[in-house]
Motif scaffolding. Structure first.
Motif, PDB file in Angstrom:
ATOM      1  N   VAL A  55       0.842  -1.206   0.000  1.00 26.88           N
ATOM      2  CA  VAL A  55       0.000   0.000   0.000  1.00 26.88           C
ATOM      3  C   VAL A  55       0.877   1.256   0.000  1.00 26.88           C
ATOM      4  CG1 VAL A  55      -1.729   1.304   1.311  1.00 26.88           C
ATOM      5  CG2 VAL A  55      -1.964  -1.166   1.060  1.00 26.88           C
ATOM      6  N   THR A  56       1.973   1.234   0.754  1.00 24.48           N
ATOM      7  CA  THR A  56       2.888   2.377   0.771  1.00 24.48           C
ATOM      8  C   THR A  56       3.537   2.564  -0.598  1.00 24.48           C
ATOM      9  OG1 THR A  56       3.296   2.124   3.138  1.00 24.48           O
ATOM     10  CG2 THR A  56       4.937   3.361   1.879  1.00 24.48           C
ATOM     11  N   GLU A  57       3.908   1.465  -1.225  1.00 23.56           N
ATOM     12  CA  GLU A  57       4.505   1.540  -2.569  1.00 23.56           C
ATOM     13  C   GLU A  57       3.501   2.131  -3.566  1.00 23.56           C
ATOM     14  OE1 GLU A  57       6.168  -1.497  -5.996  1.00 23.56           O
ATOM     15  OE2 GLU A  57       6.289  -2.121  -3.909  1.00 23.56           O
ATOM     16  N   GLN A  58       2.241   1.697  -3.490  1.00 24.83           N
ATOM     17  CA  GLN A  58       1.204   2.240  -4.370  1.00 24.83           C
ATOM     18  C   GLN A  58       1.003   3.731  -4.120  1.00 24.83           C
ATOM     19  OE1 GLN A  58       1.239  -0.513  -6.590  1.00 24.83           O
ATOM     20  NE2 GLN A  58      -0.585   0.641  -7.021  1.00 24.83           N
ATOM     21  N   TYR A  59       1.000   4.130  -2.859  1.00 25.23           N
ATOM     22  CA  TYR A  59       0.844   5.540  -2.490  1.00 25.23           C
ATOM     23  C   TYR A  59       1.971   6.359  -3.115  1.00 25.23           C
ATOM     24  CZ  TYR A  59       0.782   9.765   0.376  1.00 25.23           C
ATOM     25  OH  TYR A  59       0.767  11.073   0.798  1.00 25.23           O
ATOM     26  N   ASN A  60       3.208   5.872  -2.980  1.00 23.94           N
ATOM     27  CA  ASN A  60       4.352   6.592  -3.537  1.00 23.94           C
ATOM     28  C   ASN A  60       4.274   6.682  -5.058  1.00 23.94           C
ATOM     29  OD1 ASN A  60       5.456   7.079  -1.011  1.00 23.94           O
ATOM     30  ND2 ASN A  60       6.675   5.211  -1.037  1.00 23.94           N
ATOM     31  N   LYS A  61       3.795   5.623  -5.710  1.00 22.83           N
ATOM     32  CA  LYS A  61       3.629   5.656  -7.165  1.00 22.83           C
ATOM     33  C   LYS A  61       2.567   6.672  -7.564  1.00 22.83           C
ATOM     34  CE  LYS A  61       5.148   0.996  -8.352  1.00 22.83           C
ATOM     35  NZ  LYS A  61       4.740  -0.323  -8.852  1.00 22.83           N
ATOM     36  N   ASP A  62       1.477   6.723  -6.810  1.00 24.79           N
ATOM     37  CA  ASP A  62       0.415   7.694  -7.095  1.00 24.79           C
ATOM     38  C   ASP A  62       0.925   9.123  -6.951  1.00 24.79           C
ATOM     39  OD1 ASP A  62      -1.356   5.641  -7.573  1.00 24.79           O
ATOM     40  OD2 ASP A  62      -2.401   5.824  -5.641  1.00 24.79           O
ATOM     41  N   ILE A  63       1.695   9.382  -5.907  1.00 23.41           N
ATOM     42  CA  ILE A  63       2.266  10.718  -5.693  1.00 23.41           C
ATOM     43  C   ILE A  63       3.185  11.068  -6.859  1.00 23.41           C
ATOM     44  CG2 ILE A  63       3.864  12.058  -4.251  1.00 23.41           C
ATOM     45  CD1 ILE A  63       1.092  11.741  -3.025  1.00 23.41           C
ATOM     46  N   GLN A  64       4.021  10.121  -7.260  1.00 21.38           N
ATOM     47  CA  GLN A  64       4.945  10.361  -8.370  1.00 21.38           C
ATOM     48  C   GLN A  64       4.175  10.632  -9.660  1.00 21.38           C
ATOM     49  OE1 GLN A  64       7.464   7.014  -9.410  1.00 21.38           O
ATOM     50  NE2 GLN A  64       9.116   8.391 -10.002  1.00 21.38           N
ATOM     51  N   GLN A  65       3.102   9.876  -9.904  1.00 18.65           N
ATOM     52  CA  GLN A  65       2.302  10.075 -11.109  1.00 18.65           C
ATOM     53  C   GLN A  65       1.630  11.445 -11.106  1.00 18.65           C
ATOM     54  OE1 GLN A  65       2.311   8.029 -13.801  1.00 18.65           O
ATOM     55  NE2 GLN A  65       1.257   9.740 -14.743  1.00 18.65           N
ATOM     56  N   LYS A  66       1.149  11.887  -9.954  1.00 14.49           N
ATOM     57  CA  LYS A  66       0.541  13.218  -9.851  1.00 14.49           C
ATOM     58  C   LYS A  66       1.572  14.302 -10.133  1.00 14.49           C
ATOM     59  CE  LYS A  66      -3.162  12.049  -6.665  1.00 14.49           C
ATOM     60  NZ  LYS A  66      -3.658  12.119  -5.295  1.00 14.49           N
ATOM     61  N   GLN A  67       2.786  14.120  -9.637  1.00 10.36           N
ATOM     62  CA  GLN A  67       3.845  15.106  -9.893  1.00 10.36           C
ATOM     63  C   GLN A  67       4.162  15.169 -11.380  1.00 10.36           C
ATOM     64  OE1 GLN A  67       6.902  13.615  -7.269  1.00 10.36           O
ATOM     65  NE2 GLN A  67       6.281  14.954  -5.599  1.00 10.36           N
ATOM     66  N   ILE A  68       4.216  14.023 -12.033  1.00 11.98           N
ATOM     67  CA  ILE A  68       4.485  13.996 -13.478  1.00 11.98           C
ATOM     68  C   ILE A  68       3.345  14.680 -14.233  1.00 11.98           C
ATOM     69  CG2 ILE A  68       4.661  12.472 -15.489  1.00 11.98           C
ATOM     70  CD1 ILE A  68       6.194  10.513 -13.618  1.00 11.98           C
ATOM     71  N   SER A  69       2.105  14.353 -13.880  1.00 12.16           N
ATOM     72  CA  SER A  69       0.943  14.955 -14.545  1.00 12.16           C
ATOM     73  C   SER A  69       0.934  16.470 -14.359  1.00 12.16           C
ATOM     74  CB  SER A  69      -0.356  14.372 -13.993  1.00 12.16           C
ATOM     75  OG  SER A  69      -0.436  13.004 -14.304  1.00 12.16           O
ATOM     76  N   ASN A  70       1.229  16.920 -13.142  1.00  8.90           N
ATOM     77  CA  ASN A  70       1.276  18.360 -12.886  1.00  8.90           C
ATOM     78  C   ASN A  70       2.368  19.037 -13.705  1.00  8.90           C
ATOM     79  OD1 ASN A  70      -0.850  18.244 -11.099  1.00  8.90           O
ATOM     80  ND2 ASN A  70       0.452  18.172  -9.286  1.00  8.90           N
ATOM     81  N   GLN A  71       3.509  18.373 -13.836  1.00  6.37           N
ATOM     82  CA  GLN A  71       4.599  18.947 -14.617  1.00  6.37           C
ATOM     83  C   GLN A  71       4.225  19.011 -16.098  1.00  6.37           C
ATOM     84  OE1 GLN A  71       7.472  20.325 -13.369  1.00  6.37           O
ATOM     85  NE2 GLN A  71       7.636  21.089 -15.452  1.00  6.37           N
ATOM     86  N   VAL A  72       3.586  17.971 -16.603  1.00  2.99           N
ATOM     87  CA  VAL A  72       3.141  17.967 -17.997  1.00  2.99           C
ATOM     88  C   VAL A  72       2.145  19.090 -18.221  1.00  2.99           C
ATOM     89  CG1 VAL A  72       1.797  16.653 -19.696  1.00  2.99           C
ATOM     90  CG2 VAL A  72       3.621  15.522 -18.406  1.00  2.99           C
ATOM     91  N   TRP A  73       1.222  19.275 -17.296  1.00  4.59           N
ATOM     92  CA  TRP A  73       0.227  20.341 -17.416  1.00  4.59           C
ATOM     93  C   TRP A  73       0.916  21.702 -17.407  1.00  4.59           C
ATOM     94  CZ3 TRP A  73      -1.489  24.539 -14.616  1.00  4.59           C
ATOM     95  CH2 TRP A  73      -2.727  25.069 -15.002  1.00  4.59           C
ATOM     96  N   ARG A  74       1.868  21.899 -16.487  1.00  6.57           N
ATOM     97  CA  ARG A  74       2.586  23.179 -16.425  1.00  6.57           C
ATOM     98  C   ARG A  74       3.364  23.427 -17.717  1.00  6.57           C
ATOM     99  NH1 ARG A  74       3.403  21.796 -10.921  1.00  6.57           N
ATOM    100  NH2 ARG A  74       5.369  20.783 -11.435  1.00  6.57           N
ATOM    101  N   ASP A  75       4.026  22.388 -18.218  1.00  6.44           N
ATOM    102  CA  ASP A  75       4.793  22.525 -19.461  1.00  6.44           C
ATOM    103  C   ASP A  75       3.888  22.907 -20.624  1.00  6.44           C
ATOM    104  OD1 ASP A  75       7.065  21.887 -18.068  1.00  6.44           O
ATOM    105  OD2 ASP A  75       7.241  19.843 -18.861  1.00  6.44           O
ATOM    106  N   ALA A  76       2.713  22.284 -20.711  1.00  3.29           N
ATOM    107  CA  ALA A  76       1.781  22.562 -21.806  1.00  3.29           C
ATOM    108  C   ALA A  76       1.262  23.990 -21.721  1.00  3.29           C
ATOM    109  CB  ALA A  76       0.623  21.569 -21.773  1.00  3.29           C
ATOM    110  N   HIS A  77       0.986  24.462 -20.528  1.00  7.50           N
ATOM    111  CA  HIS A  77       0.453  25.812 -20.373  1.00  7.50           C
ATOM    112  C   HIS A  77       1.539  26.876 -20.471  1.00  7.50           C
ATOM    113  CE1 HIS A  77      -3.115  23.654 -19.221  1.00  7.50           C
ATOM    114  NE2 HIS A  77      -3.775  24.768 -19.445  1.00  7.50           N
ATOM    115  N   ASP A  78       2.740  26.533 -20.109  1.00  6.17           N
ATOM    116  CA  ASP A  78       3.842  27.487 -20.248  1.00  6.17           C
ATOM    117  C   ASP A  78       4.137  27.749 -21.714  1.00  6.17           C
ATOM    118  OD1 ASP A  78       4.058  27.751 -17.543  1.00  6.17           O
ATOM    119  OD2 ASP A  78       5.814  26.451 -17.336  1.00  6.17           O
ATOM    120  N   LYS A  79       3.978  26.751 -22.563  1.00  9.37           N
ATOM    121  CA  LYS A  79       4.221  26.922 -23.994  1.00  9.37           C
ATOM    122  C   LYS A  79       3.175  27.833 -24.621  1.00  9.37           C
ATOM    123  CE  LYS A  79       6.639  22.592 -24.606  1.00  9.37           C
ATOM    124  NZ  LYS A  79       6.607  21.244 -25.089  1.00  9.37           N
ATOM    125  N   GLY A  80       1.983  27.813 -24.076  1.00 11.21           N
ATOM    126  CA  GLY A  80       0.905  28.639 -24.616  1.00 11.21           C
ATOM    127  C   GLY A  80       1.072  30.106 -24.270  1.00 11.21           C
TER     128      GLY A  80
END
Length: 137
Positions: free
Chosen positions: A101-126
């Motif tokens: 469960v801790t490993e899954q939690y850490n993966k979810d946190i990492q995935q959210k960080q990646i998604s947030n970075q992708v979103w920021r990158d996409a909006h920064d280009k605009g």
């Protein structure tokens, strides 16, 4: 011949002792094995609508670990109640489940960080900082 029998008996006793050592008792799991440092005693609090976003997200993390601790303690109490030395396998299962469960939690946190970075990158280009001179001479 007696010396050979004596050696054989000593060898049998040695292997019996060795096999007992290999069957070492599974240690009772501790909450600190699974919880991030500093969140061991996190308290659950209802998140209020008027709190700033940073406070809300921090409290959500505290709430998650407080709930996990309650679930862990419930499972630990269940293992403790088992009689006859069978609780070692229960402790082992509890440890494996908590690690998963801790490993899954850490993966979810990492995935959210990646998604947030992708979103920021996409909006920064605009919103490029390039200035265009709209006033022609």
């Amino acid at each position: 011949m007696k010396a050979g029998l004596r050696k054989l008996i000593l060898l049998a006793v040695f292997f019996a002792f060795l096999s007992q050592c290999v069957k070492a008792e599974v240690m009772r799991p501790q909450w600190t094995e699974f919880c991030p440092k500093g969140l061991e005693n996190a308290e659950y609090k209802e998140i209020q609508w008027f709190w700033p976003e940073g406070t809300k997200s921090t409290q959500a993390i505290y709430n998650y670990w407080a709930q996990r601790r309650v679930e862990f303690n419930r499972g630990l109490a269940e293992c403790d109640s088992i009689q006859g030395g069978v609780n070692n396998s229960c402790y082992d299962d509890l440890r494996k489940r908590q690690l998963f469960v801790t490993e899954q939690y850490n993966k979810d946190i990492q995935q959210k960080q990646i998604s947030n970075q992708v979103w920021r990158d996409a909006h920064d280009k605009g919103s490029s900082p390039i200035m265009i001179n709209i006033f022609m001479k």
